[in-house]
Write a protein that holds these residues in place. Structure first.
Motif, mmCIF file in Angstrom:
data_model
loop_
_atom_site.group_PDB
_atom_site.id
_atom_site.type_symbol
_atom_site.label_atom_id
_atom_site.label_comp_id
_atom_site.label_asym_id
_atom_site.label_seq_id
_atom_site.Cartn_x
_atom_site.Cartn_y
_atom_site.Cartn_z
ATOM 1 N N LYS A 172 -6.052 -1.767 -6.970
ATOM 2 C CA LYS A 172 -7.275 -2.568 -6.116
ATOM 3 C C LYS A 172 -6.178 -2.762 -5.188
ATOM 4 N N ILE A 173 -6.067 -2.312 -4.102
ATOM 5 C CA ILE A 173 -5.790 -2.434 -2.968
ATOM 6 C C ILE A 173 -6.293 -3.477 -1.613
ATOM 7 N N ASP A 174 -6.085 -4.146 -1.238
ATOM 8 C CA ASP A 174 -7.120 -6.328 -0.737
ATOM 9 C C ASP A 174 -7.082 -5.274 0.504
ATOM 10 N N ALA A 175 -7.809 -5.211 1.248
ATOM 11 C CA ALA A 175 -8.711 -5.055 3.430
ATOM 12 C C ALA A 175 -7.881 -6.378 3.310
ATOM 13 N N LEU A 227 -1.741 3.773 1.879
ATOM 14 C CA LEU A 227 -2.924 4.057 1.360
ATOM 15 C C LEU A 227 -4.453 2.937 1.907
ATOM 16 N N ASN A 228 -5.385 3.398 1.727
ATOM 17 C CA ASN A 228 -6.665 2.364 2.489
ATOM 18 C C ASN A 228 -6.670 1.310 1.743
ATOM 19 N N ALA A 229 -7.691 0.432 2.391
ATOM 20 C CA ALA A 229 -7.824 -0.516 1.185
ATOM 21 C C ALA A 229 -9.323 -0.441 0.102
ATOM 22 N N GLY A 230 -9.224 -1.143 -1.207
ATOM 23 C CA GLY A 230 -10.098 -0.065 -1.958
ATOM 24 C C GLY A 230 -9.776 0.067 -3.448
ATOM 25 N N ARG A 231 -10.226 0.487 -4.420
ATOM 26 C CA ARG A 231 -10.162 0.820 -6.036
ATOM 27 C C ARG A 231 -9.810 1.734 -5.550
ATOM 28 N N ASN A 283 0.955 -1.049 -0.775
ATOM 29 C CA ASN A 283 -0.168 0.282 0.007
ATOM 30 C C ASN A 283 0.732 1.031 0.112
ATOM 31 N N ASN A 284 1.988 1.254 -0.317
ATOM 32 C CA ASN A 284 3.009 2.339 -0.396
ATOM 33 C C ASN A 284 3.217 2.551 -1.878
ATOM 34 N N ILE A 285 2.769 3.096 -2.756
ATOM 35 C CA ILE A 285 2.920 3.284 -4.099
ATOM 36 C C ILE A 285 3.616 4.839 -4.544
ATOM 37 N N SER A 286 4.506 4.126 -5.548
ATOM 38 C CA SER A 286 4.828 5.965 -6.212
ATOM 39 C C SER A 286 4.994 5.998 -7.695
ATOM 40 N N ILE A 287 4.439 6.778 -8.402
ATOM 41 C CA ILE A 287 4.021 6.927 -9.418
ATOM 42 C C ILE A 287 5.376 7.790 -10.544
#
Length: 641
Positions: A383-386, A357-361, A316-320
């Motif tokens: 999507k990040i799974d909960a 980032l929290n779980a979600g789409r 859930n740590n994403i860099s773009i």
């Protein structure tokens, strides 16, 4: 006039280049300028030079965003963050045709095949030549070498090879139906389809020839640049140290996607652009995704996915990273992005980081602009799974699953216990049944009537004074009785012992029986010694006894054939007689209790040996006539080794 019409800018080591000696220039799909220098491969976005490696790089080829860099000792292939090095001779040219990558080296042509490089055999002269350039024109390949210009119908296994020029060829270009050939010492020549040469320049020490729009640019390492106008090939002008450049040592020229001309020299990189250039007259900027980092791990290959990307709860740590390249106006480029709410403000940052980032789409959108011209919006979804422990449904499901697993374990334990008890009971029943069968078999192994006949026969031989025959009969009978008594204590005996017992029994029957018959025993044991094969004791004797007593008639000569064969890990046995048949013999039996019981016990013994055992007893019928009886059974092959 040249200085007034053009804006010429020089980049050197003072601007960030690792070396002033520039060998080649190319541009990728994103718009980056890739520069081959004396001290490595360099990427340029119009503002900053980024050094990729420190190895001398002499030539470049690009396809989309894949860079092929020719080195002194091989080829470097770079696609985003992925790099592959393939060792070879010094690379002079990389040529891509129908997605096949050919590599021209200082010693012949190579091909890239499944991440390794292999040589292509063309002919002896080309294989030992320096391959300076390759082009495909008019359904033919033209190969420029230090030993001449060659025309091939194909690079791999060519059926047509034609040498059309003997000069040292440096570079090739084409215009309409003519090949433009740059030689080392004999100037620029054009060659048409009929191989007719025409010299358009006598310049020496040429390093490259390039077609830039409607002009031919010829570079040299001593005389700067000569420009010829197409289609007439008339001389237009020179660019050298006497009118604009600081050097006449020019290696090549390149025109980018904004029509800017770049000049590679031994004194730096020149940018030649028109003063009238205005971005508003050009197409809109284009933005590209460059890199994707998840928990600081590069996964940029996922950026091209057409479906939503799934990440685990911990990812859930994403860099773009994203980029628009404008080599003329690099400082005017601005970006904005959107992830949850509206778009962010415009800024010059070409990367964004999202932590925890929290779980979600999510759908990430990005856009760039230069002045008022905005690019199309690009996006990708993920999507990040909960975590399952945060969901009530998962907790309930887990409890239910645990209860179900506990039930399964208990049920399995009970079933397994019952199964073991049942197996023990079945085993005891089977052992008891087999013991009973063995006892019955022992009781039935020898008919009392047969023993009585043998004893009477021995008495008659003694009374008649036939001493030799008497001794033989007594010996055979004693051996038979001894084998029966000895074998009665064993569950299994060797096939050799079984055959010996059968021979003794049959030969005694021949002497004592009123019926005339012959016998033969055939073995086909696949090179296995009969002593090594194990068989239940006296398994065959009841079938032979039945054939002698009830199958043969007094007025005909009987034949019994006993066969033992080993096939497919089974011992096959057949007892064939030429008697009256099993059905007819049953009708004629006056006292069948012993033999019927013997056959029944023997059959049960065979079928209880293994669930893979088989047993049949059939009459032999030929032309509607009964010719005898065949008893056949097979049991699993068992040996004592």
């Amino acid at each position: 006039m040249f200085a007034q019409q053009n804006n010429l800018q020089l980049f050197t080591v003072d601007d960030g280049l690792p070396s002033n000696i520039i060998f080649d220039i190319h541009q990728d799909k994103t718009g980056y300028l890739w520069i081959a220098t004396e001290k490595g491969l360099v990427k340029f976005d119009g503002d900053d030079f980024t050094q990729i490696n420190k190895q001398k790089t002499t030539n470049l080829t690009t396809k989309n965003n894949t860079i092929y860099a020719g080195l002194e000792n091989g080829l470097l292939i770079k696609e985003h963050s992925k790099e592959v090095f393939l060792a070879s001779k010094k690379v002079l040219k990389t040529f891509i045709f129908n997605d096949i990558i050919f590599v021209g080296t200082e010693e012949g042509v190579y091909k890239i095949y499944k991440n390794h490089i292999e040589t292509i055999k063309i002919n002896t002269e080309i294989n030992k030549s320096s391959i300076n350039d390759i082009i495909f024109v008019y359904n033919a390949f033209y190969v420029a070498t230090n030993k001449g210009l060659w025309k091939l119908n194909r690079l791999e296994n060519p059926s047509k090879i034609e040498k059309i020029n003997n000069n040292y060829i440096i570079s090739l270009a084409n215009f309409q139906n003519e090949i433009i050939v740059a030689t080392l010492k004999n100037g620029i020549k054009t060659i048409n389809a009929n191989a007719i040469e025409k010299t358009i320049s006598f310049q020496e020490n040429i390093t490259s020839v390039k077609k830039l729009k409607n002009e031919i640019w010829v570079t040299s390492n001593k005389n700067g640049i000569e420009i010829f106008t197409l289609p007439s090939f008339s001389f237009k002008q020179k660019i050298n140290k006497y009118n604009s450049l600081k050097t006449d040592e020019i290696n090549t020229v390149f025109k980018d996607n904004q029509n800017t001309i770049w000049i590679a020299t031994n004194k730096g990189l020149y940018q030649l652009k028109n003063d009238n250039y205005n971005n508003s007259n050009n197409k809109k900027p284009v933005i590209y995704f460059e890199n994707l980092l998840v928990n600081n791990r590069k996964v940029d290959s996922l950026l091209n996915s057409k479906i939503a990307i799934n990440f685990s709860p911990s990812e859930n740590n994403i860099s773009i990273y994203f980029k628009t390249v404008d080599l003329i106006n690099p400082k005017k480029i601005k970006y904005r992005y959107q992830l949850i709410d509206g778009f962010s403000a415009w800024s010059t940052n070409n990367s964004v980081q999202f932590a925890n980032l929290n779980a979600g789409r999510y759908t990430f959108k990005i856009q760039s602009k230069i002045d008022k011209e905005e690019s199309k919006i690009k996006s990708f979804s993920f999507k990040i799974d909960a975590p399952f422990y945060k969901k009530t449904t998962y907790i309930l499901a887990a409890i239910a699953l645990l209860l179900f697993i506990a039930y399964l374990i208990l049920d399995f334990y009970i079933r397994n216990l019952n199964k073991k008890n049942k197996e023990k009971i079945d085993t005891l029943k089977l052992e008891n049944h087999l013991l009973s069968l063995e006892q019955k078999a022992l009781q039935l192994q020898m008919n009392p009537h047969f023993i009585f006949n043998v004893l009477n026969g021995i008495k008659a031989l003694g009374n008649s004074g036939k001493t030799t025959e008497l001794n033989t009969t007594i010996s055979q009978f004693s051996v038979l009785l001894r084998s029966i008594l000895n074998n009665s204590r064993k569950e299994e005996i060797s096939l050799k012992e079984e055959i010996e017992s059968l021979k003794n029994y049959i030969e005694l029957e021949q002497k004592m029986s009123s019926k005339t018959f012959e016998y033969k025993i055939i073995t086909n044991l696949n090179n296995i010694d009969a002593e090594e094969i194990l068989i239940p004791t006296m398994l065959v004797q009841p079938f032979i006894e039945n054939a002698i007593k009830h199958g043969f008639q007094a007025n005909t000569k009987g034949i019994i054939t006993i066969s033992f064969d080993v096939k497919y890990h089974f011992l096959n046995c057949s007892i064939i007689d030429n008697g009256i048949g099993i059905d007819q013999s049953k009708k004629g039996k006056s006292n069948s209790n012993h033999n019927s019981l013997a056959l029944k016990v023997s059959k049960e013994r065979i079928t209880h040996i293994s669930n893979k055992s088989s047993f049949t007893i059939n009459e032999i019928v030929e032309n509607s006539m009964i010719k005898g009886t065949k008893v056949w059974f097979k049991i699993p092959l068992k040996t004592d080794f």
